[in-house]
Enzyme design. Structure first.
Site, PDB file in Angstrom:
ATOM      1  N   GLU A  93       0.821  -1.211   0.000  1.00  0.00           N
ATOM      2  CA  GLU A  93       0.000   0.000   0.000  1.00  0.00           C
ATOM      3  C   GLU A  93       0.852   1.257   0.000  1.00  0.00           C
ATOM      4  O   GLU A  93       1.961   1.265   0.525  1.00  0.00           O
ATOM      5  CB  GLU A  93      -0.841   0.039   1.278  1.00  0.00           C
ATOM      6  CG  GLU A  93      -1.787  -1.106   1.385  1.00  0.00           C
ATOM      7  CD  GLU A  93      -2.541  -1.077   2.692  1.00  0.00           C
ATOM      8  OE1 GLU A  93      -3.174  -2.083   3.007  1.00  0.00           O
ATOM      9  OE2 GLU A  93      -2.495  -0.054   3.400  1.00  0.00           O
ATOM     10  N   CYS A 106       3.420   8.264   1.251  1.00  0.00           N
ATOM     11  CA  CYS A 106       3.874   7.292   2.238  1.00  0.00           C
ATOM     12  C   CYS A 106       4.005   5.969   1.495  1.00  0.00           C
ATOM     13  O   CYS A 106       3.038   5.501   0.900  1.00  0.00           O
ATOM     14  CB  CYS A 106       2.805   7.220   3.329  1.00  0.00           C
ATOM     15  SG  CYS A 106       3.039   5.880   4.474  1.00  0.00           S
ATOM     16  N   CYS A 113       5.581  -7.662   7.303  1.00  0.00           N
ATOM     17  CA  CYS A 113       6.615  -7.189   8.235  1.00  0.00           C
ATOM     18  C   CYS A 113       6.866  -8.285   9.261  1.00  0.00           C
ATOM     19  O   CYS A 113       5.951  -8.976   9.666  1.00  0.00           O
ATOM     20  CB  CYS A 113       6.146  -5.914   8.942  1.00  0.00           C
ATOM     21  SG  CYS A 113       7.392  -5.206  10.039  1.00  0.00           S
ATOM     22  N   CYS A 117       4.384  -5.947  15.711  1.00  0.00           N
ATOM     23  CA  CYS A 117       3.812  -5.024  16.704  1.00  0.00           C
ATOM     24  C   CYS A 117       2.309  -5.330  16.836  1.00  0.00           C
ATOM     25  O   CYS A 117       1.625  -5.508  15.825  1.00  0.00           O
ATOM     26  CB  CYS A 117       4.019  -3.568  16.287  1.00  0.00           C
ATOM     27  SG  CYS A 117       5.753  -3.175  15.994  1.00  0.00           S
ATOM     28  N   CYS A 120      -0.564  -3.199  14.983  1.00  0.00           N
ATOM     29  CA  CYS A 120      -0.375  -2.846  13.568  1.00  0.00           C
ATOM     30  C   CYS A 120      -0.972  -3.895  12.631  1.00  0.00           C
ATOM     31  O   CYS A 120      -0.732  -5.096  12.809  1.00  0.00           O
ATOM     32  CB  CYS A 120       1.128  -2.695  13.315  1.00  0.00           C
ATOM     33  SG  CYS A 120       1.548  -2.468  11.582  1.00  0.00           S
ATOM     34  N   CYS A 334      -1.304   2.682   6.792  1.00  0.00           N
ATOM     35  CA  CYS A 334      -0.851   1.584   5.947  1.00  0.00           C
ATOM     36  C   CYS A 334      -1.023   0.233   6.624  1.00  0.00           C
ATOM     37  O   CYS A 334      -0.917   0.114   7.818  1.00  0.00           O
ATOM     38  CB  CYS A 334       0.593   1.799   5.552  1.00  0.00           C
ATOM     39  SG  CYS A 334       0.653   2.763   4.048  1.00  0.00           S
TER      40      CYS A 334
END
Ligand code: SAH
Ligand code: SF4
Length: 347
Positions: A93, A106, A113, A117, A120, A334
């Protein structure tokens, strides 16, 4: 067959050297580079080159691109969120935002990832792969072309942890700021990290003038441990030391991101603890109302609480602002769009 070379991830000097081996003149490299920087997706579009040369290029190089799969325009502020597919079908994104000073994008640096976290959306999905420098550049080019605009600022705050894809991120920073290429100055670029301390030191050594943004989100290790697994490896004091080193080497003020989570990190005592941590470093704090993500229990603090928190820090001379949330009607943070897309697909 030899693998095709990723031409958009090359510097002009590298391309010149490469083409010289084939006996192609240097000025041709300039022409090709200009097309690449504009974001063309095929050699056929390079109309000032002979058909023979275009064919020769096609046999040796590949132009990585991103393709718009979905696009959401905020009715509130015009922010546009893009869902892009990469050549191998991975999804990332990007977000386009309009500010008084110009357009900012952005962009994503990884598909997924590994950092996990808990608040997120990206961290909830599986890690797919690192993006190449060319794919980072392509997100900016595709957005410029789609809106017929020139982007002035870039933030690496989309999906992924830029410093976990260190080499490609560094090459991207050099390419995007190069006068031969897109020529977006390093001062207009921000790299956001959850705090990969060893890589912050490494980046500081480069002495780039990019802004480093550190996602801190907690005033002590006890709370940070609960939401950011990276804190098991590097504690807050290690992150702060690395920030100091970054400023010492680059002269740049560090930006500290602090997502406000109701009844978790938003008390008066939390603000005071944060002040103690940040005392003595050259920084700016951004308070962000946390975005609720499907499958998590986090809720944003009330705006009165955020203002109070902001005031406490400013009174103690810690420069703090509340981040304007753009595109809140289109889930412009995002990770949320790809995450939702996976849900839609039952993934
Ligand atoms: N991996 C990098 C950059 C991508 S995340 C990093 O963590 O800094 C970009 C920013 O969005 C980070 O500050 C991250 O903490 C924040 N973020 C992630 N999920 C969020 C959410 N649900 N609400 C608000 N901010 C969030
Ligand atoms: Fe990764 Fe950043 Fe999300 Fe953490 S906040 S999971 S580091 S993208």
């Amino acid at each position: 067959m030899l693998a095709l070379k990723d031409i958009k991830s090359m510097f002009l000097c590298e391309l010149k050297e490469d083409l010289a081996i084939e006996g192609i003149e240097k000025y041709r490299a300039n022409q090709i580079y200009e097309w690449i920087s504009k974001g063309v997706c095929s050699f056929e579009e390079m109309t000032n080159l002979s058909i023979k040369m275009r064919q020769a290029l096609q046999e040796k190089y590949f132009i990585y691109r991103v393709k718009i799969e979905k696009k959401f325009v905020s009715k509130r502020d015009g922010t546009i969120k893009y869902l892009f597919s990469l050549t191998d079908g991975a999804m990332v994104e990007s977000v386009l935002m309009k500010y008084e000073y110009g357009y900012s994008v952005c962009i994503s640096t990884q598909a997924g990832c590994k950092m996990g976290c808990s608040f997120c959306a990206t961290g909830k999905d599986k890690f797919f792969r690192n993006l190449y420098p060319s794919e980072m550049l392509s997100q900016i080019q595709e957005i410029q072309n789609d809106n017929n605009i020139r982007i002035s600022n870039v933030v690496l705050m989309g999906m992924g942890e830029p410093l976990d894809n260190y080499d490609n991120t560094v090459r991207f920073l050099q390419l995007v700021s190069s006068e031969d290429g897109m020529n977006i100055g390093m001062r207009h670029i921000t790299v956001s990290t959850c705090g990969l301390v060893d890589k912050i030191y490494k980046l500081a050594e480069k002495k780039f003038s990019v802004t480093l943004s550190v996602s801190l989100h907690a005033p002590n290790d006890r709370l940070r441990d609960k939401i950011m697994p990276i804190n098991k490896k590097w504690k807050i004091k290690d992150v702060i030391e690395a920030c100091k080193y970054y400023t010492k080497n680059t002269g740049r003020r560090v930006s500290i991101e602090y997502a406000m989570i109701e009844n978790f990190n938003d008390s008066r005592k939390d603000a005071e603890d944060l002040e103690l941590i940040l005392k003595g470093i050259l920084c700016h704090v951004n308070l962000i109302p946390i975005n609720s993500v499907e499958g998590t229990e986090f809720k944003s603090s009330k705006i009165t609480k955020i203002r109070e928190f902001c005031e406490i820090l400013n009174k103690k001379n810690i420069n703090t602002t509340i981040r304007r949330t753009l595109g809140s009607d289109i889930n412009a943070s995002c990770g949320q769009l790809r995450h939702r897309n996976n849900f839609d697909k039952g993934g």
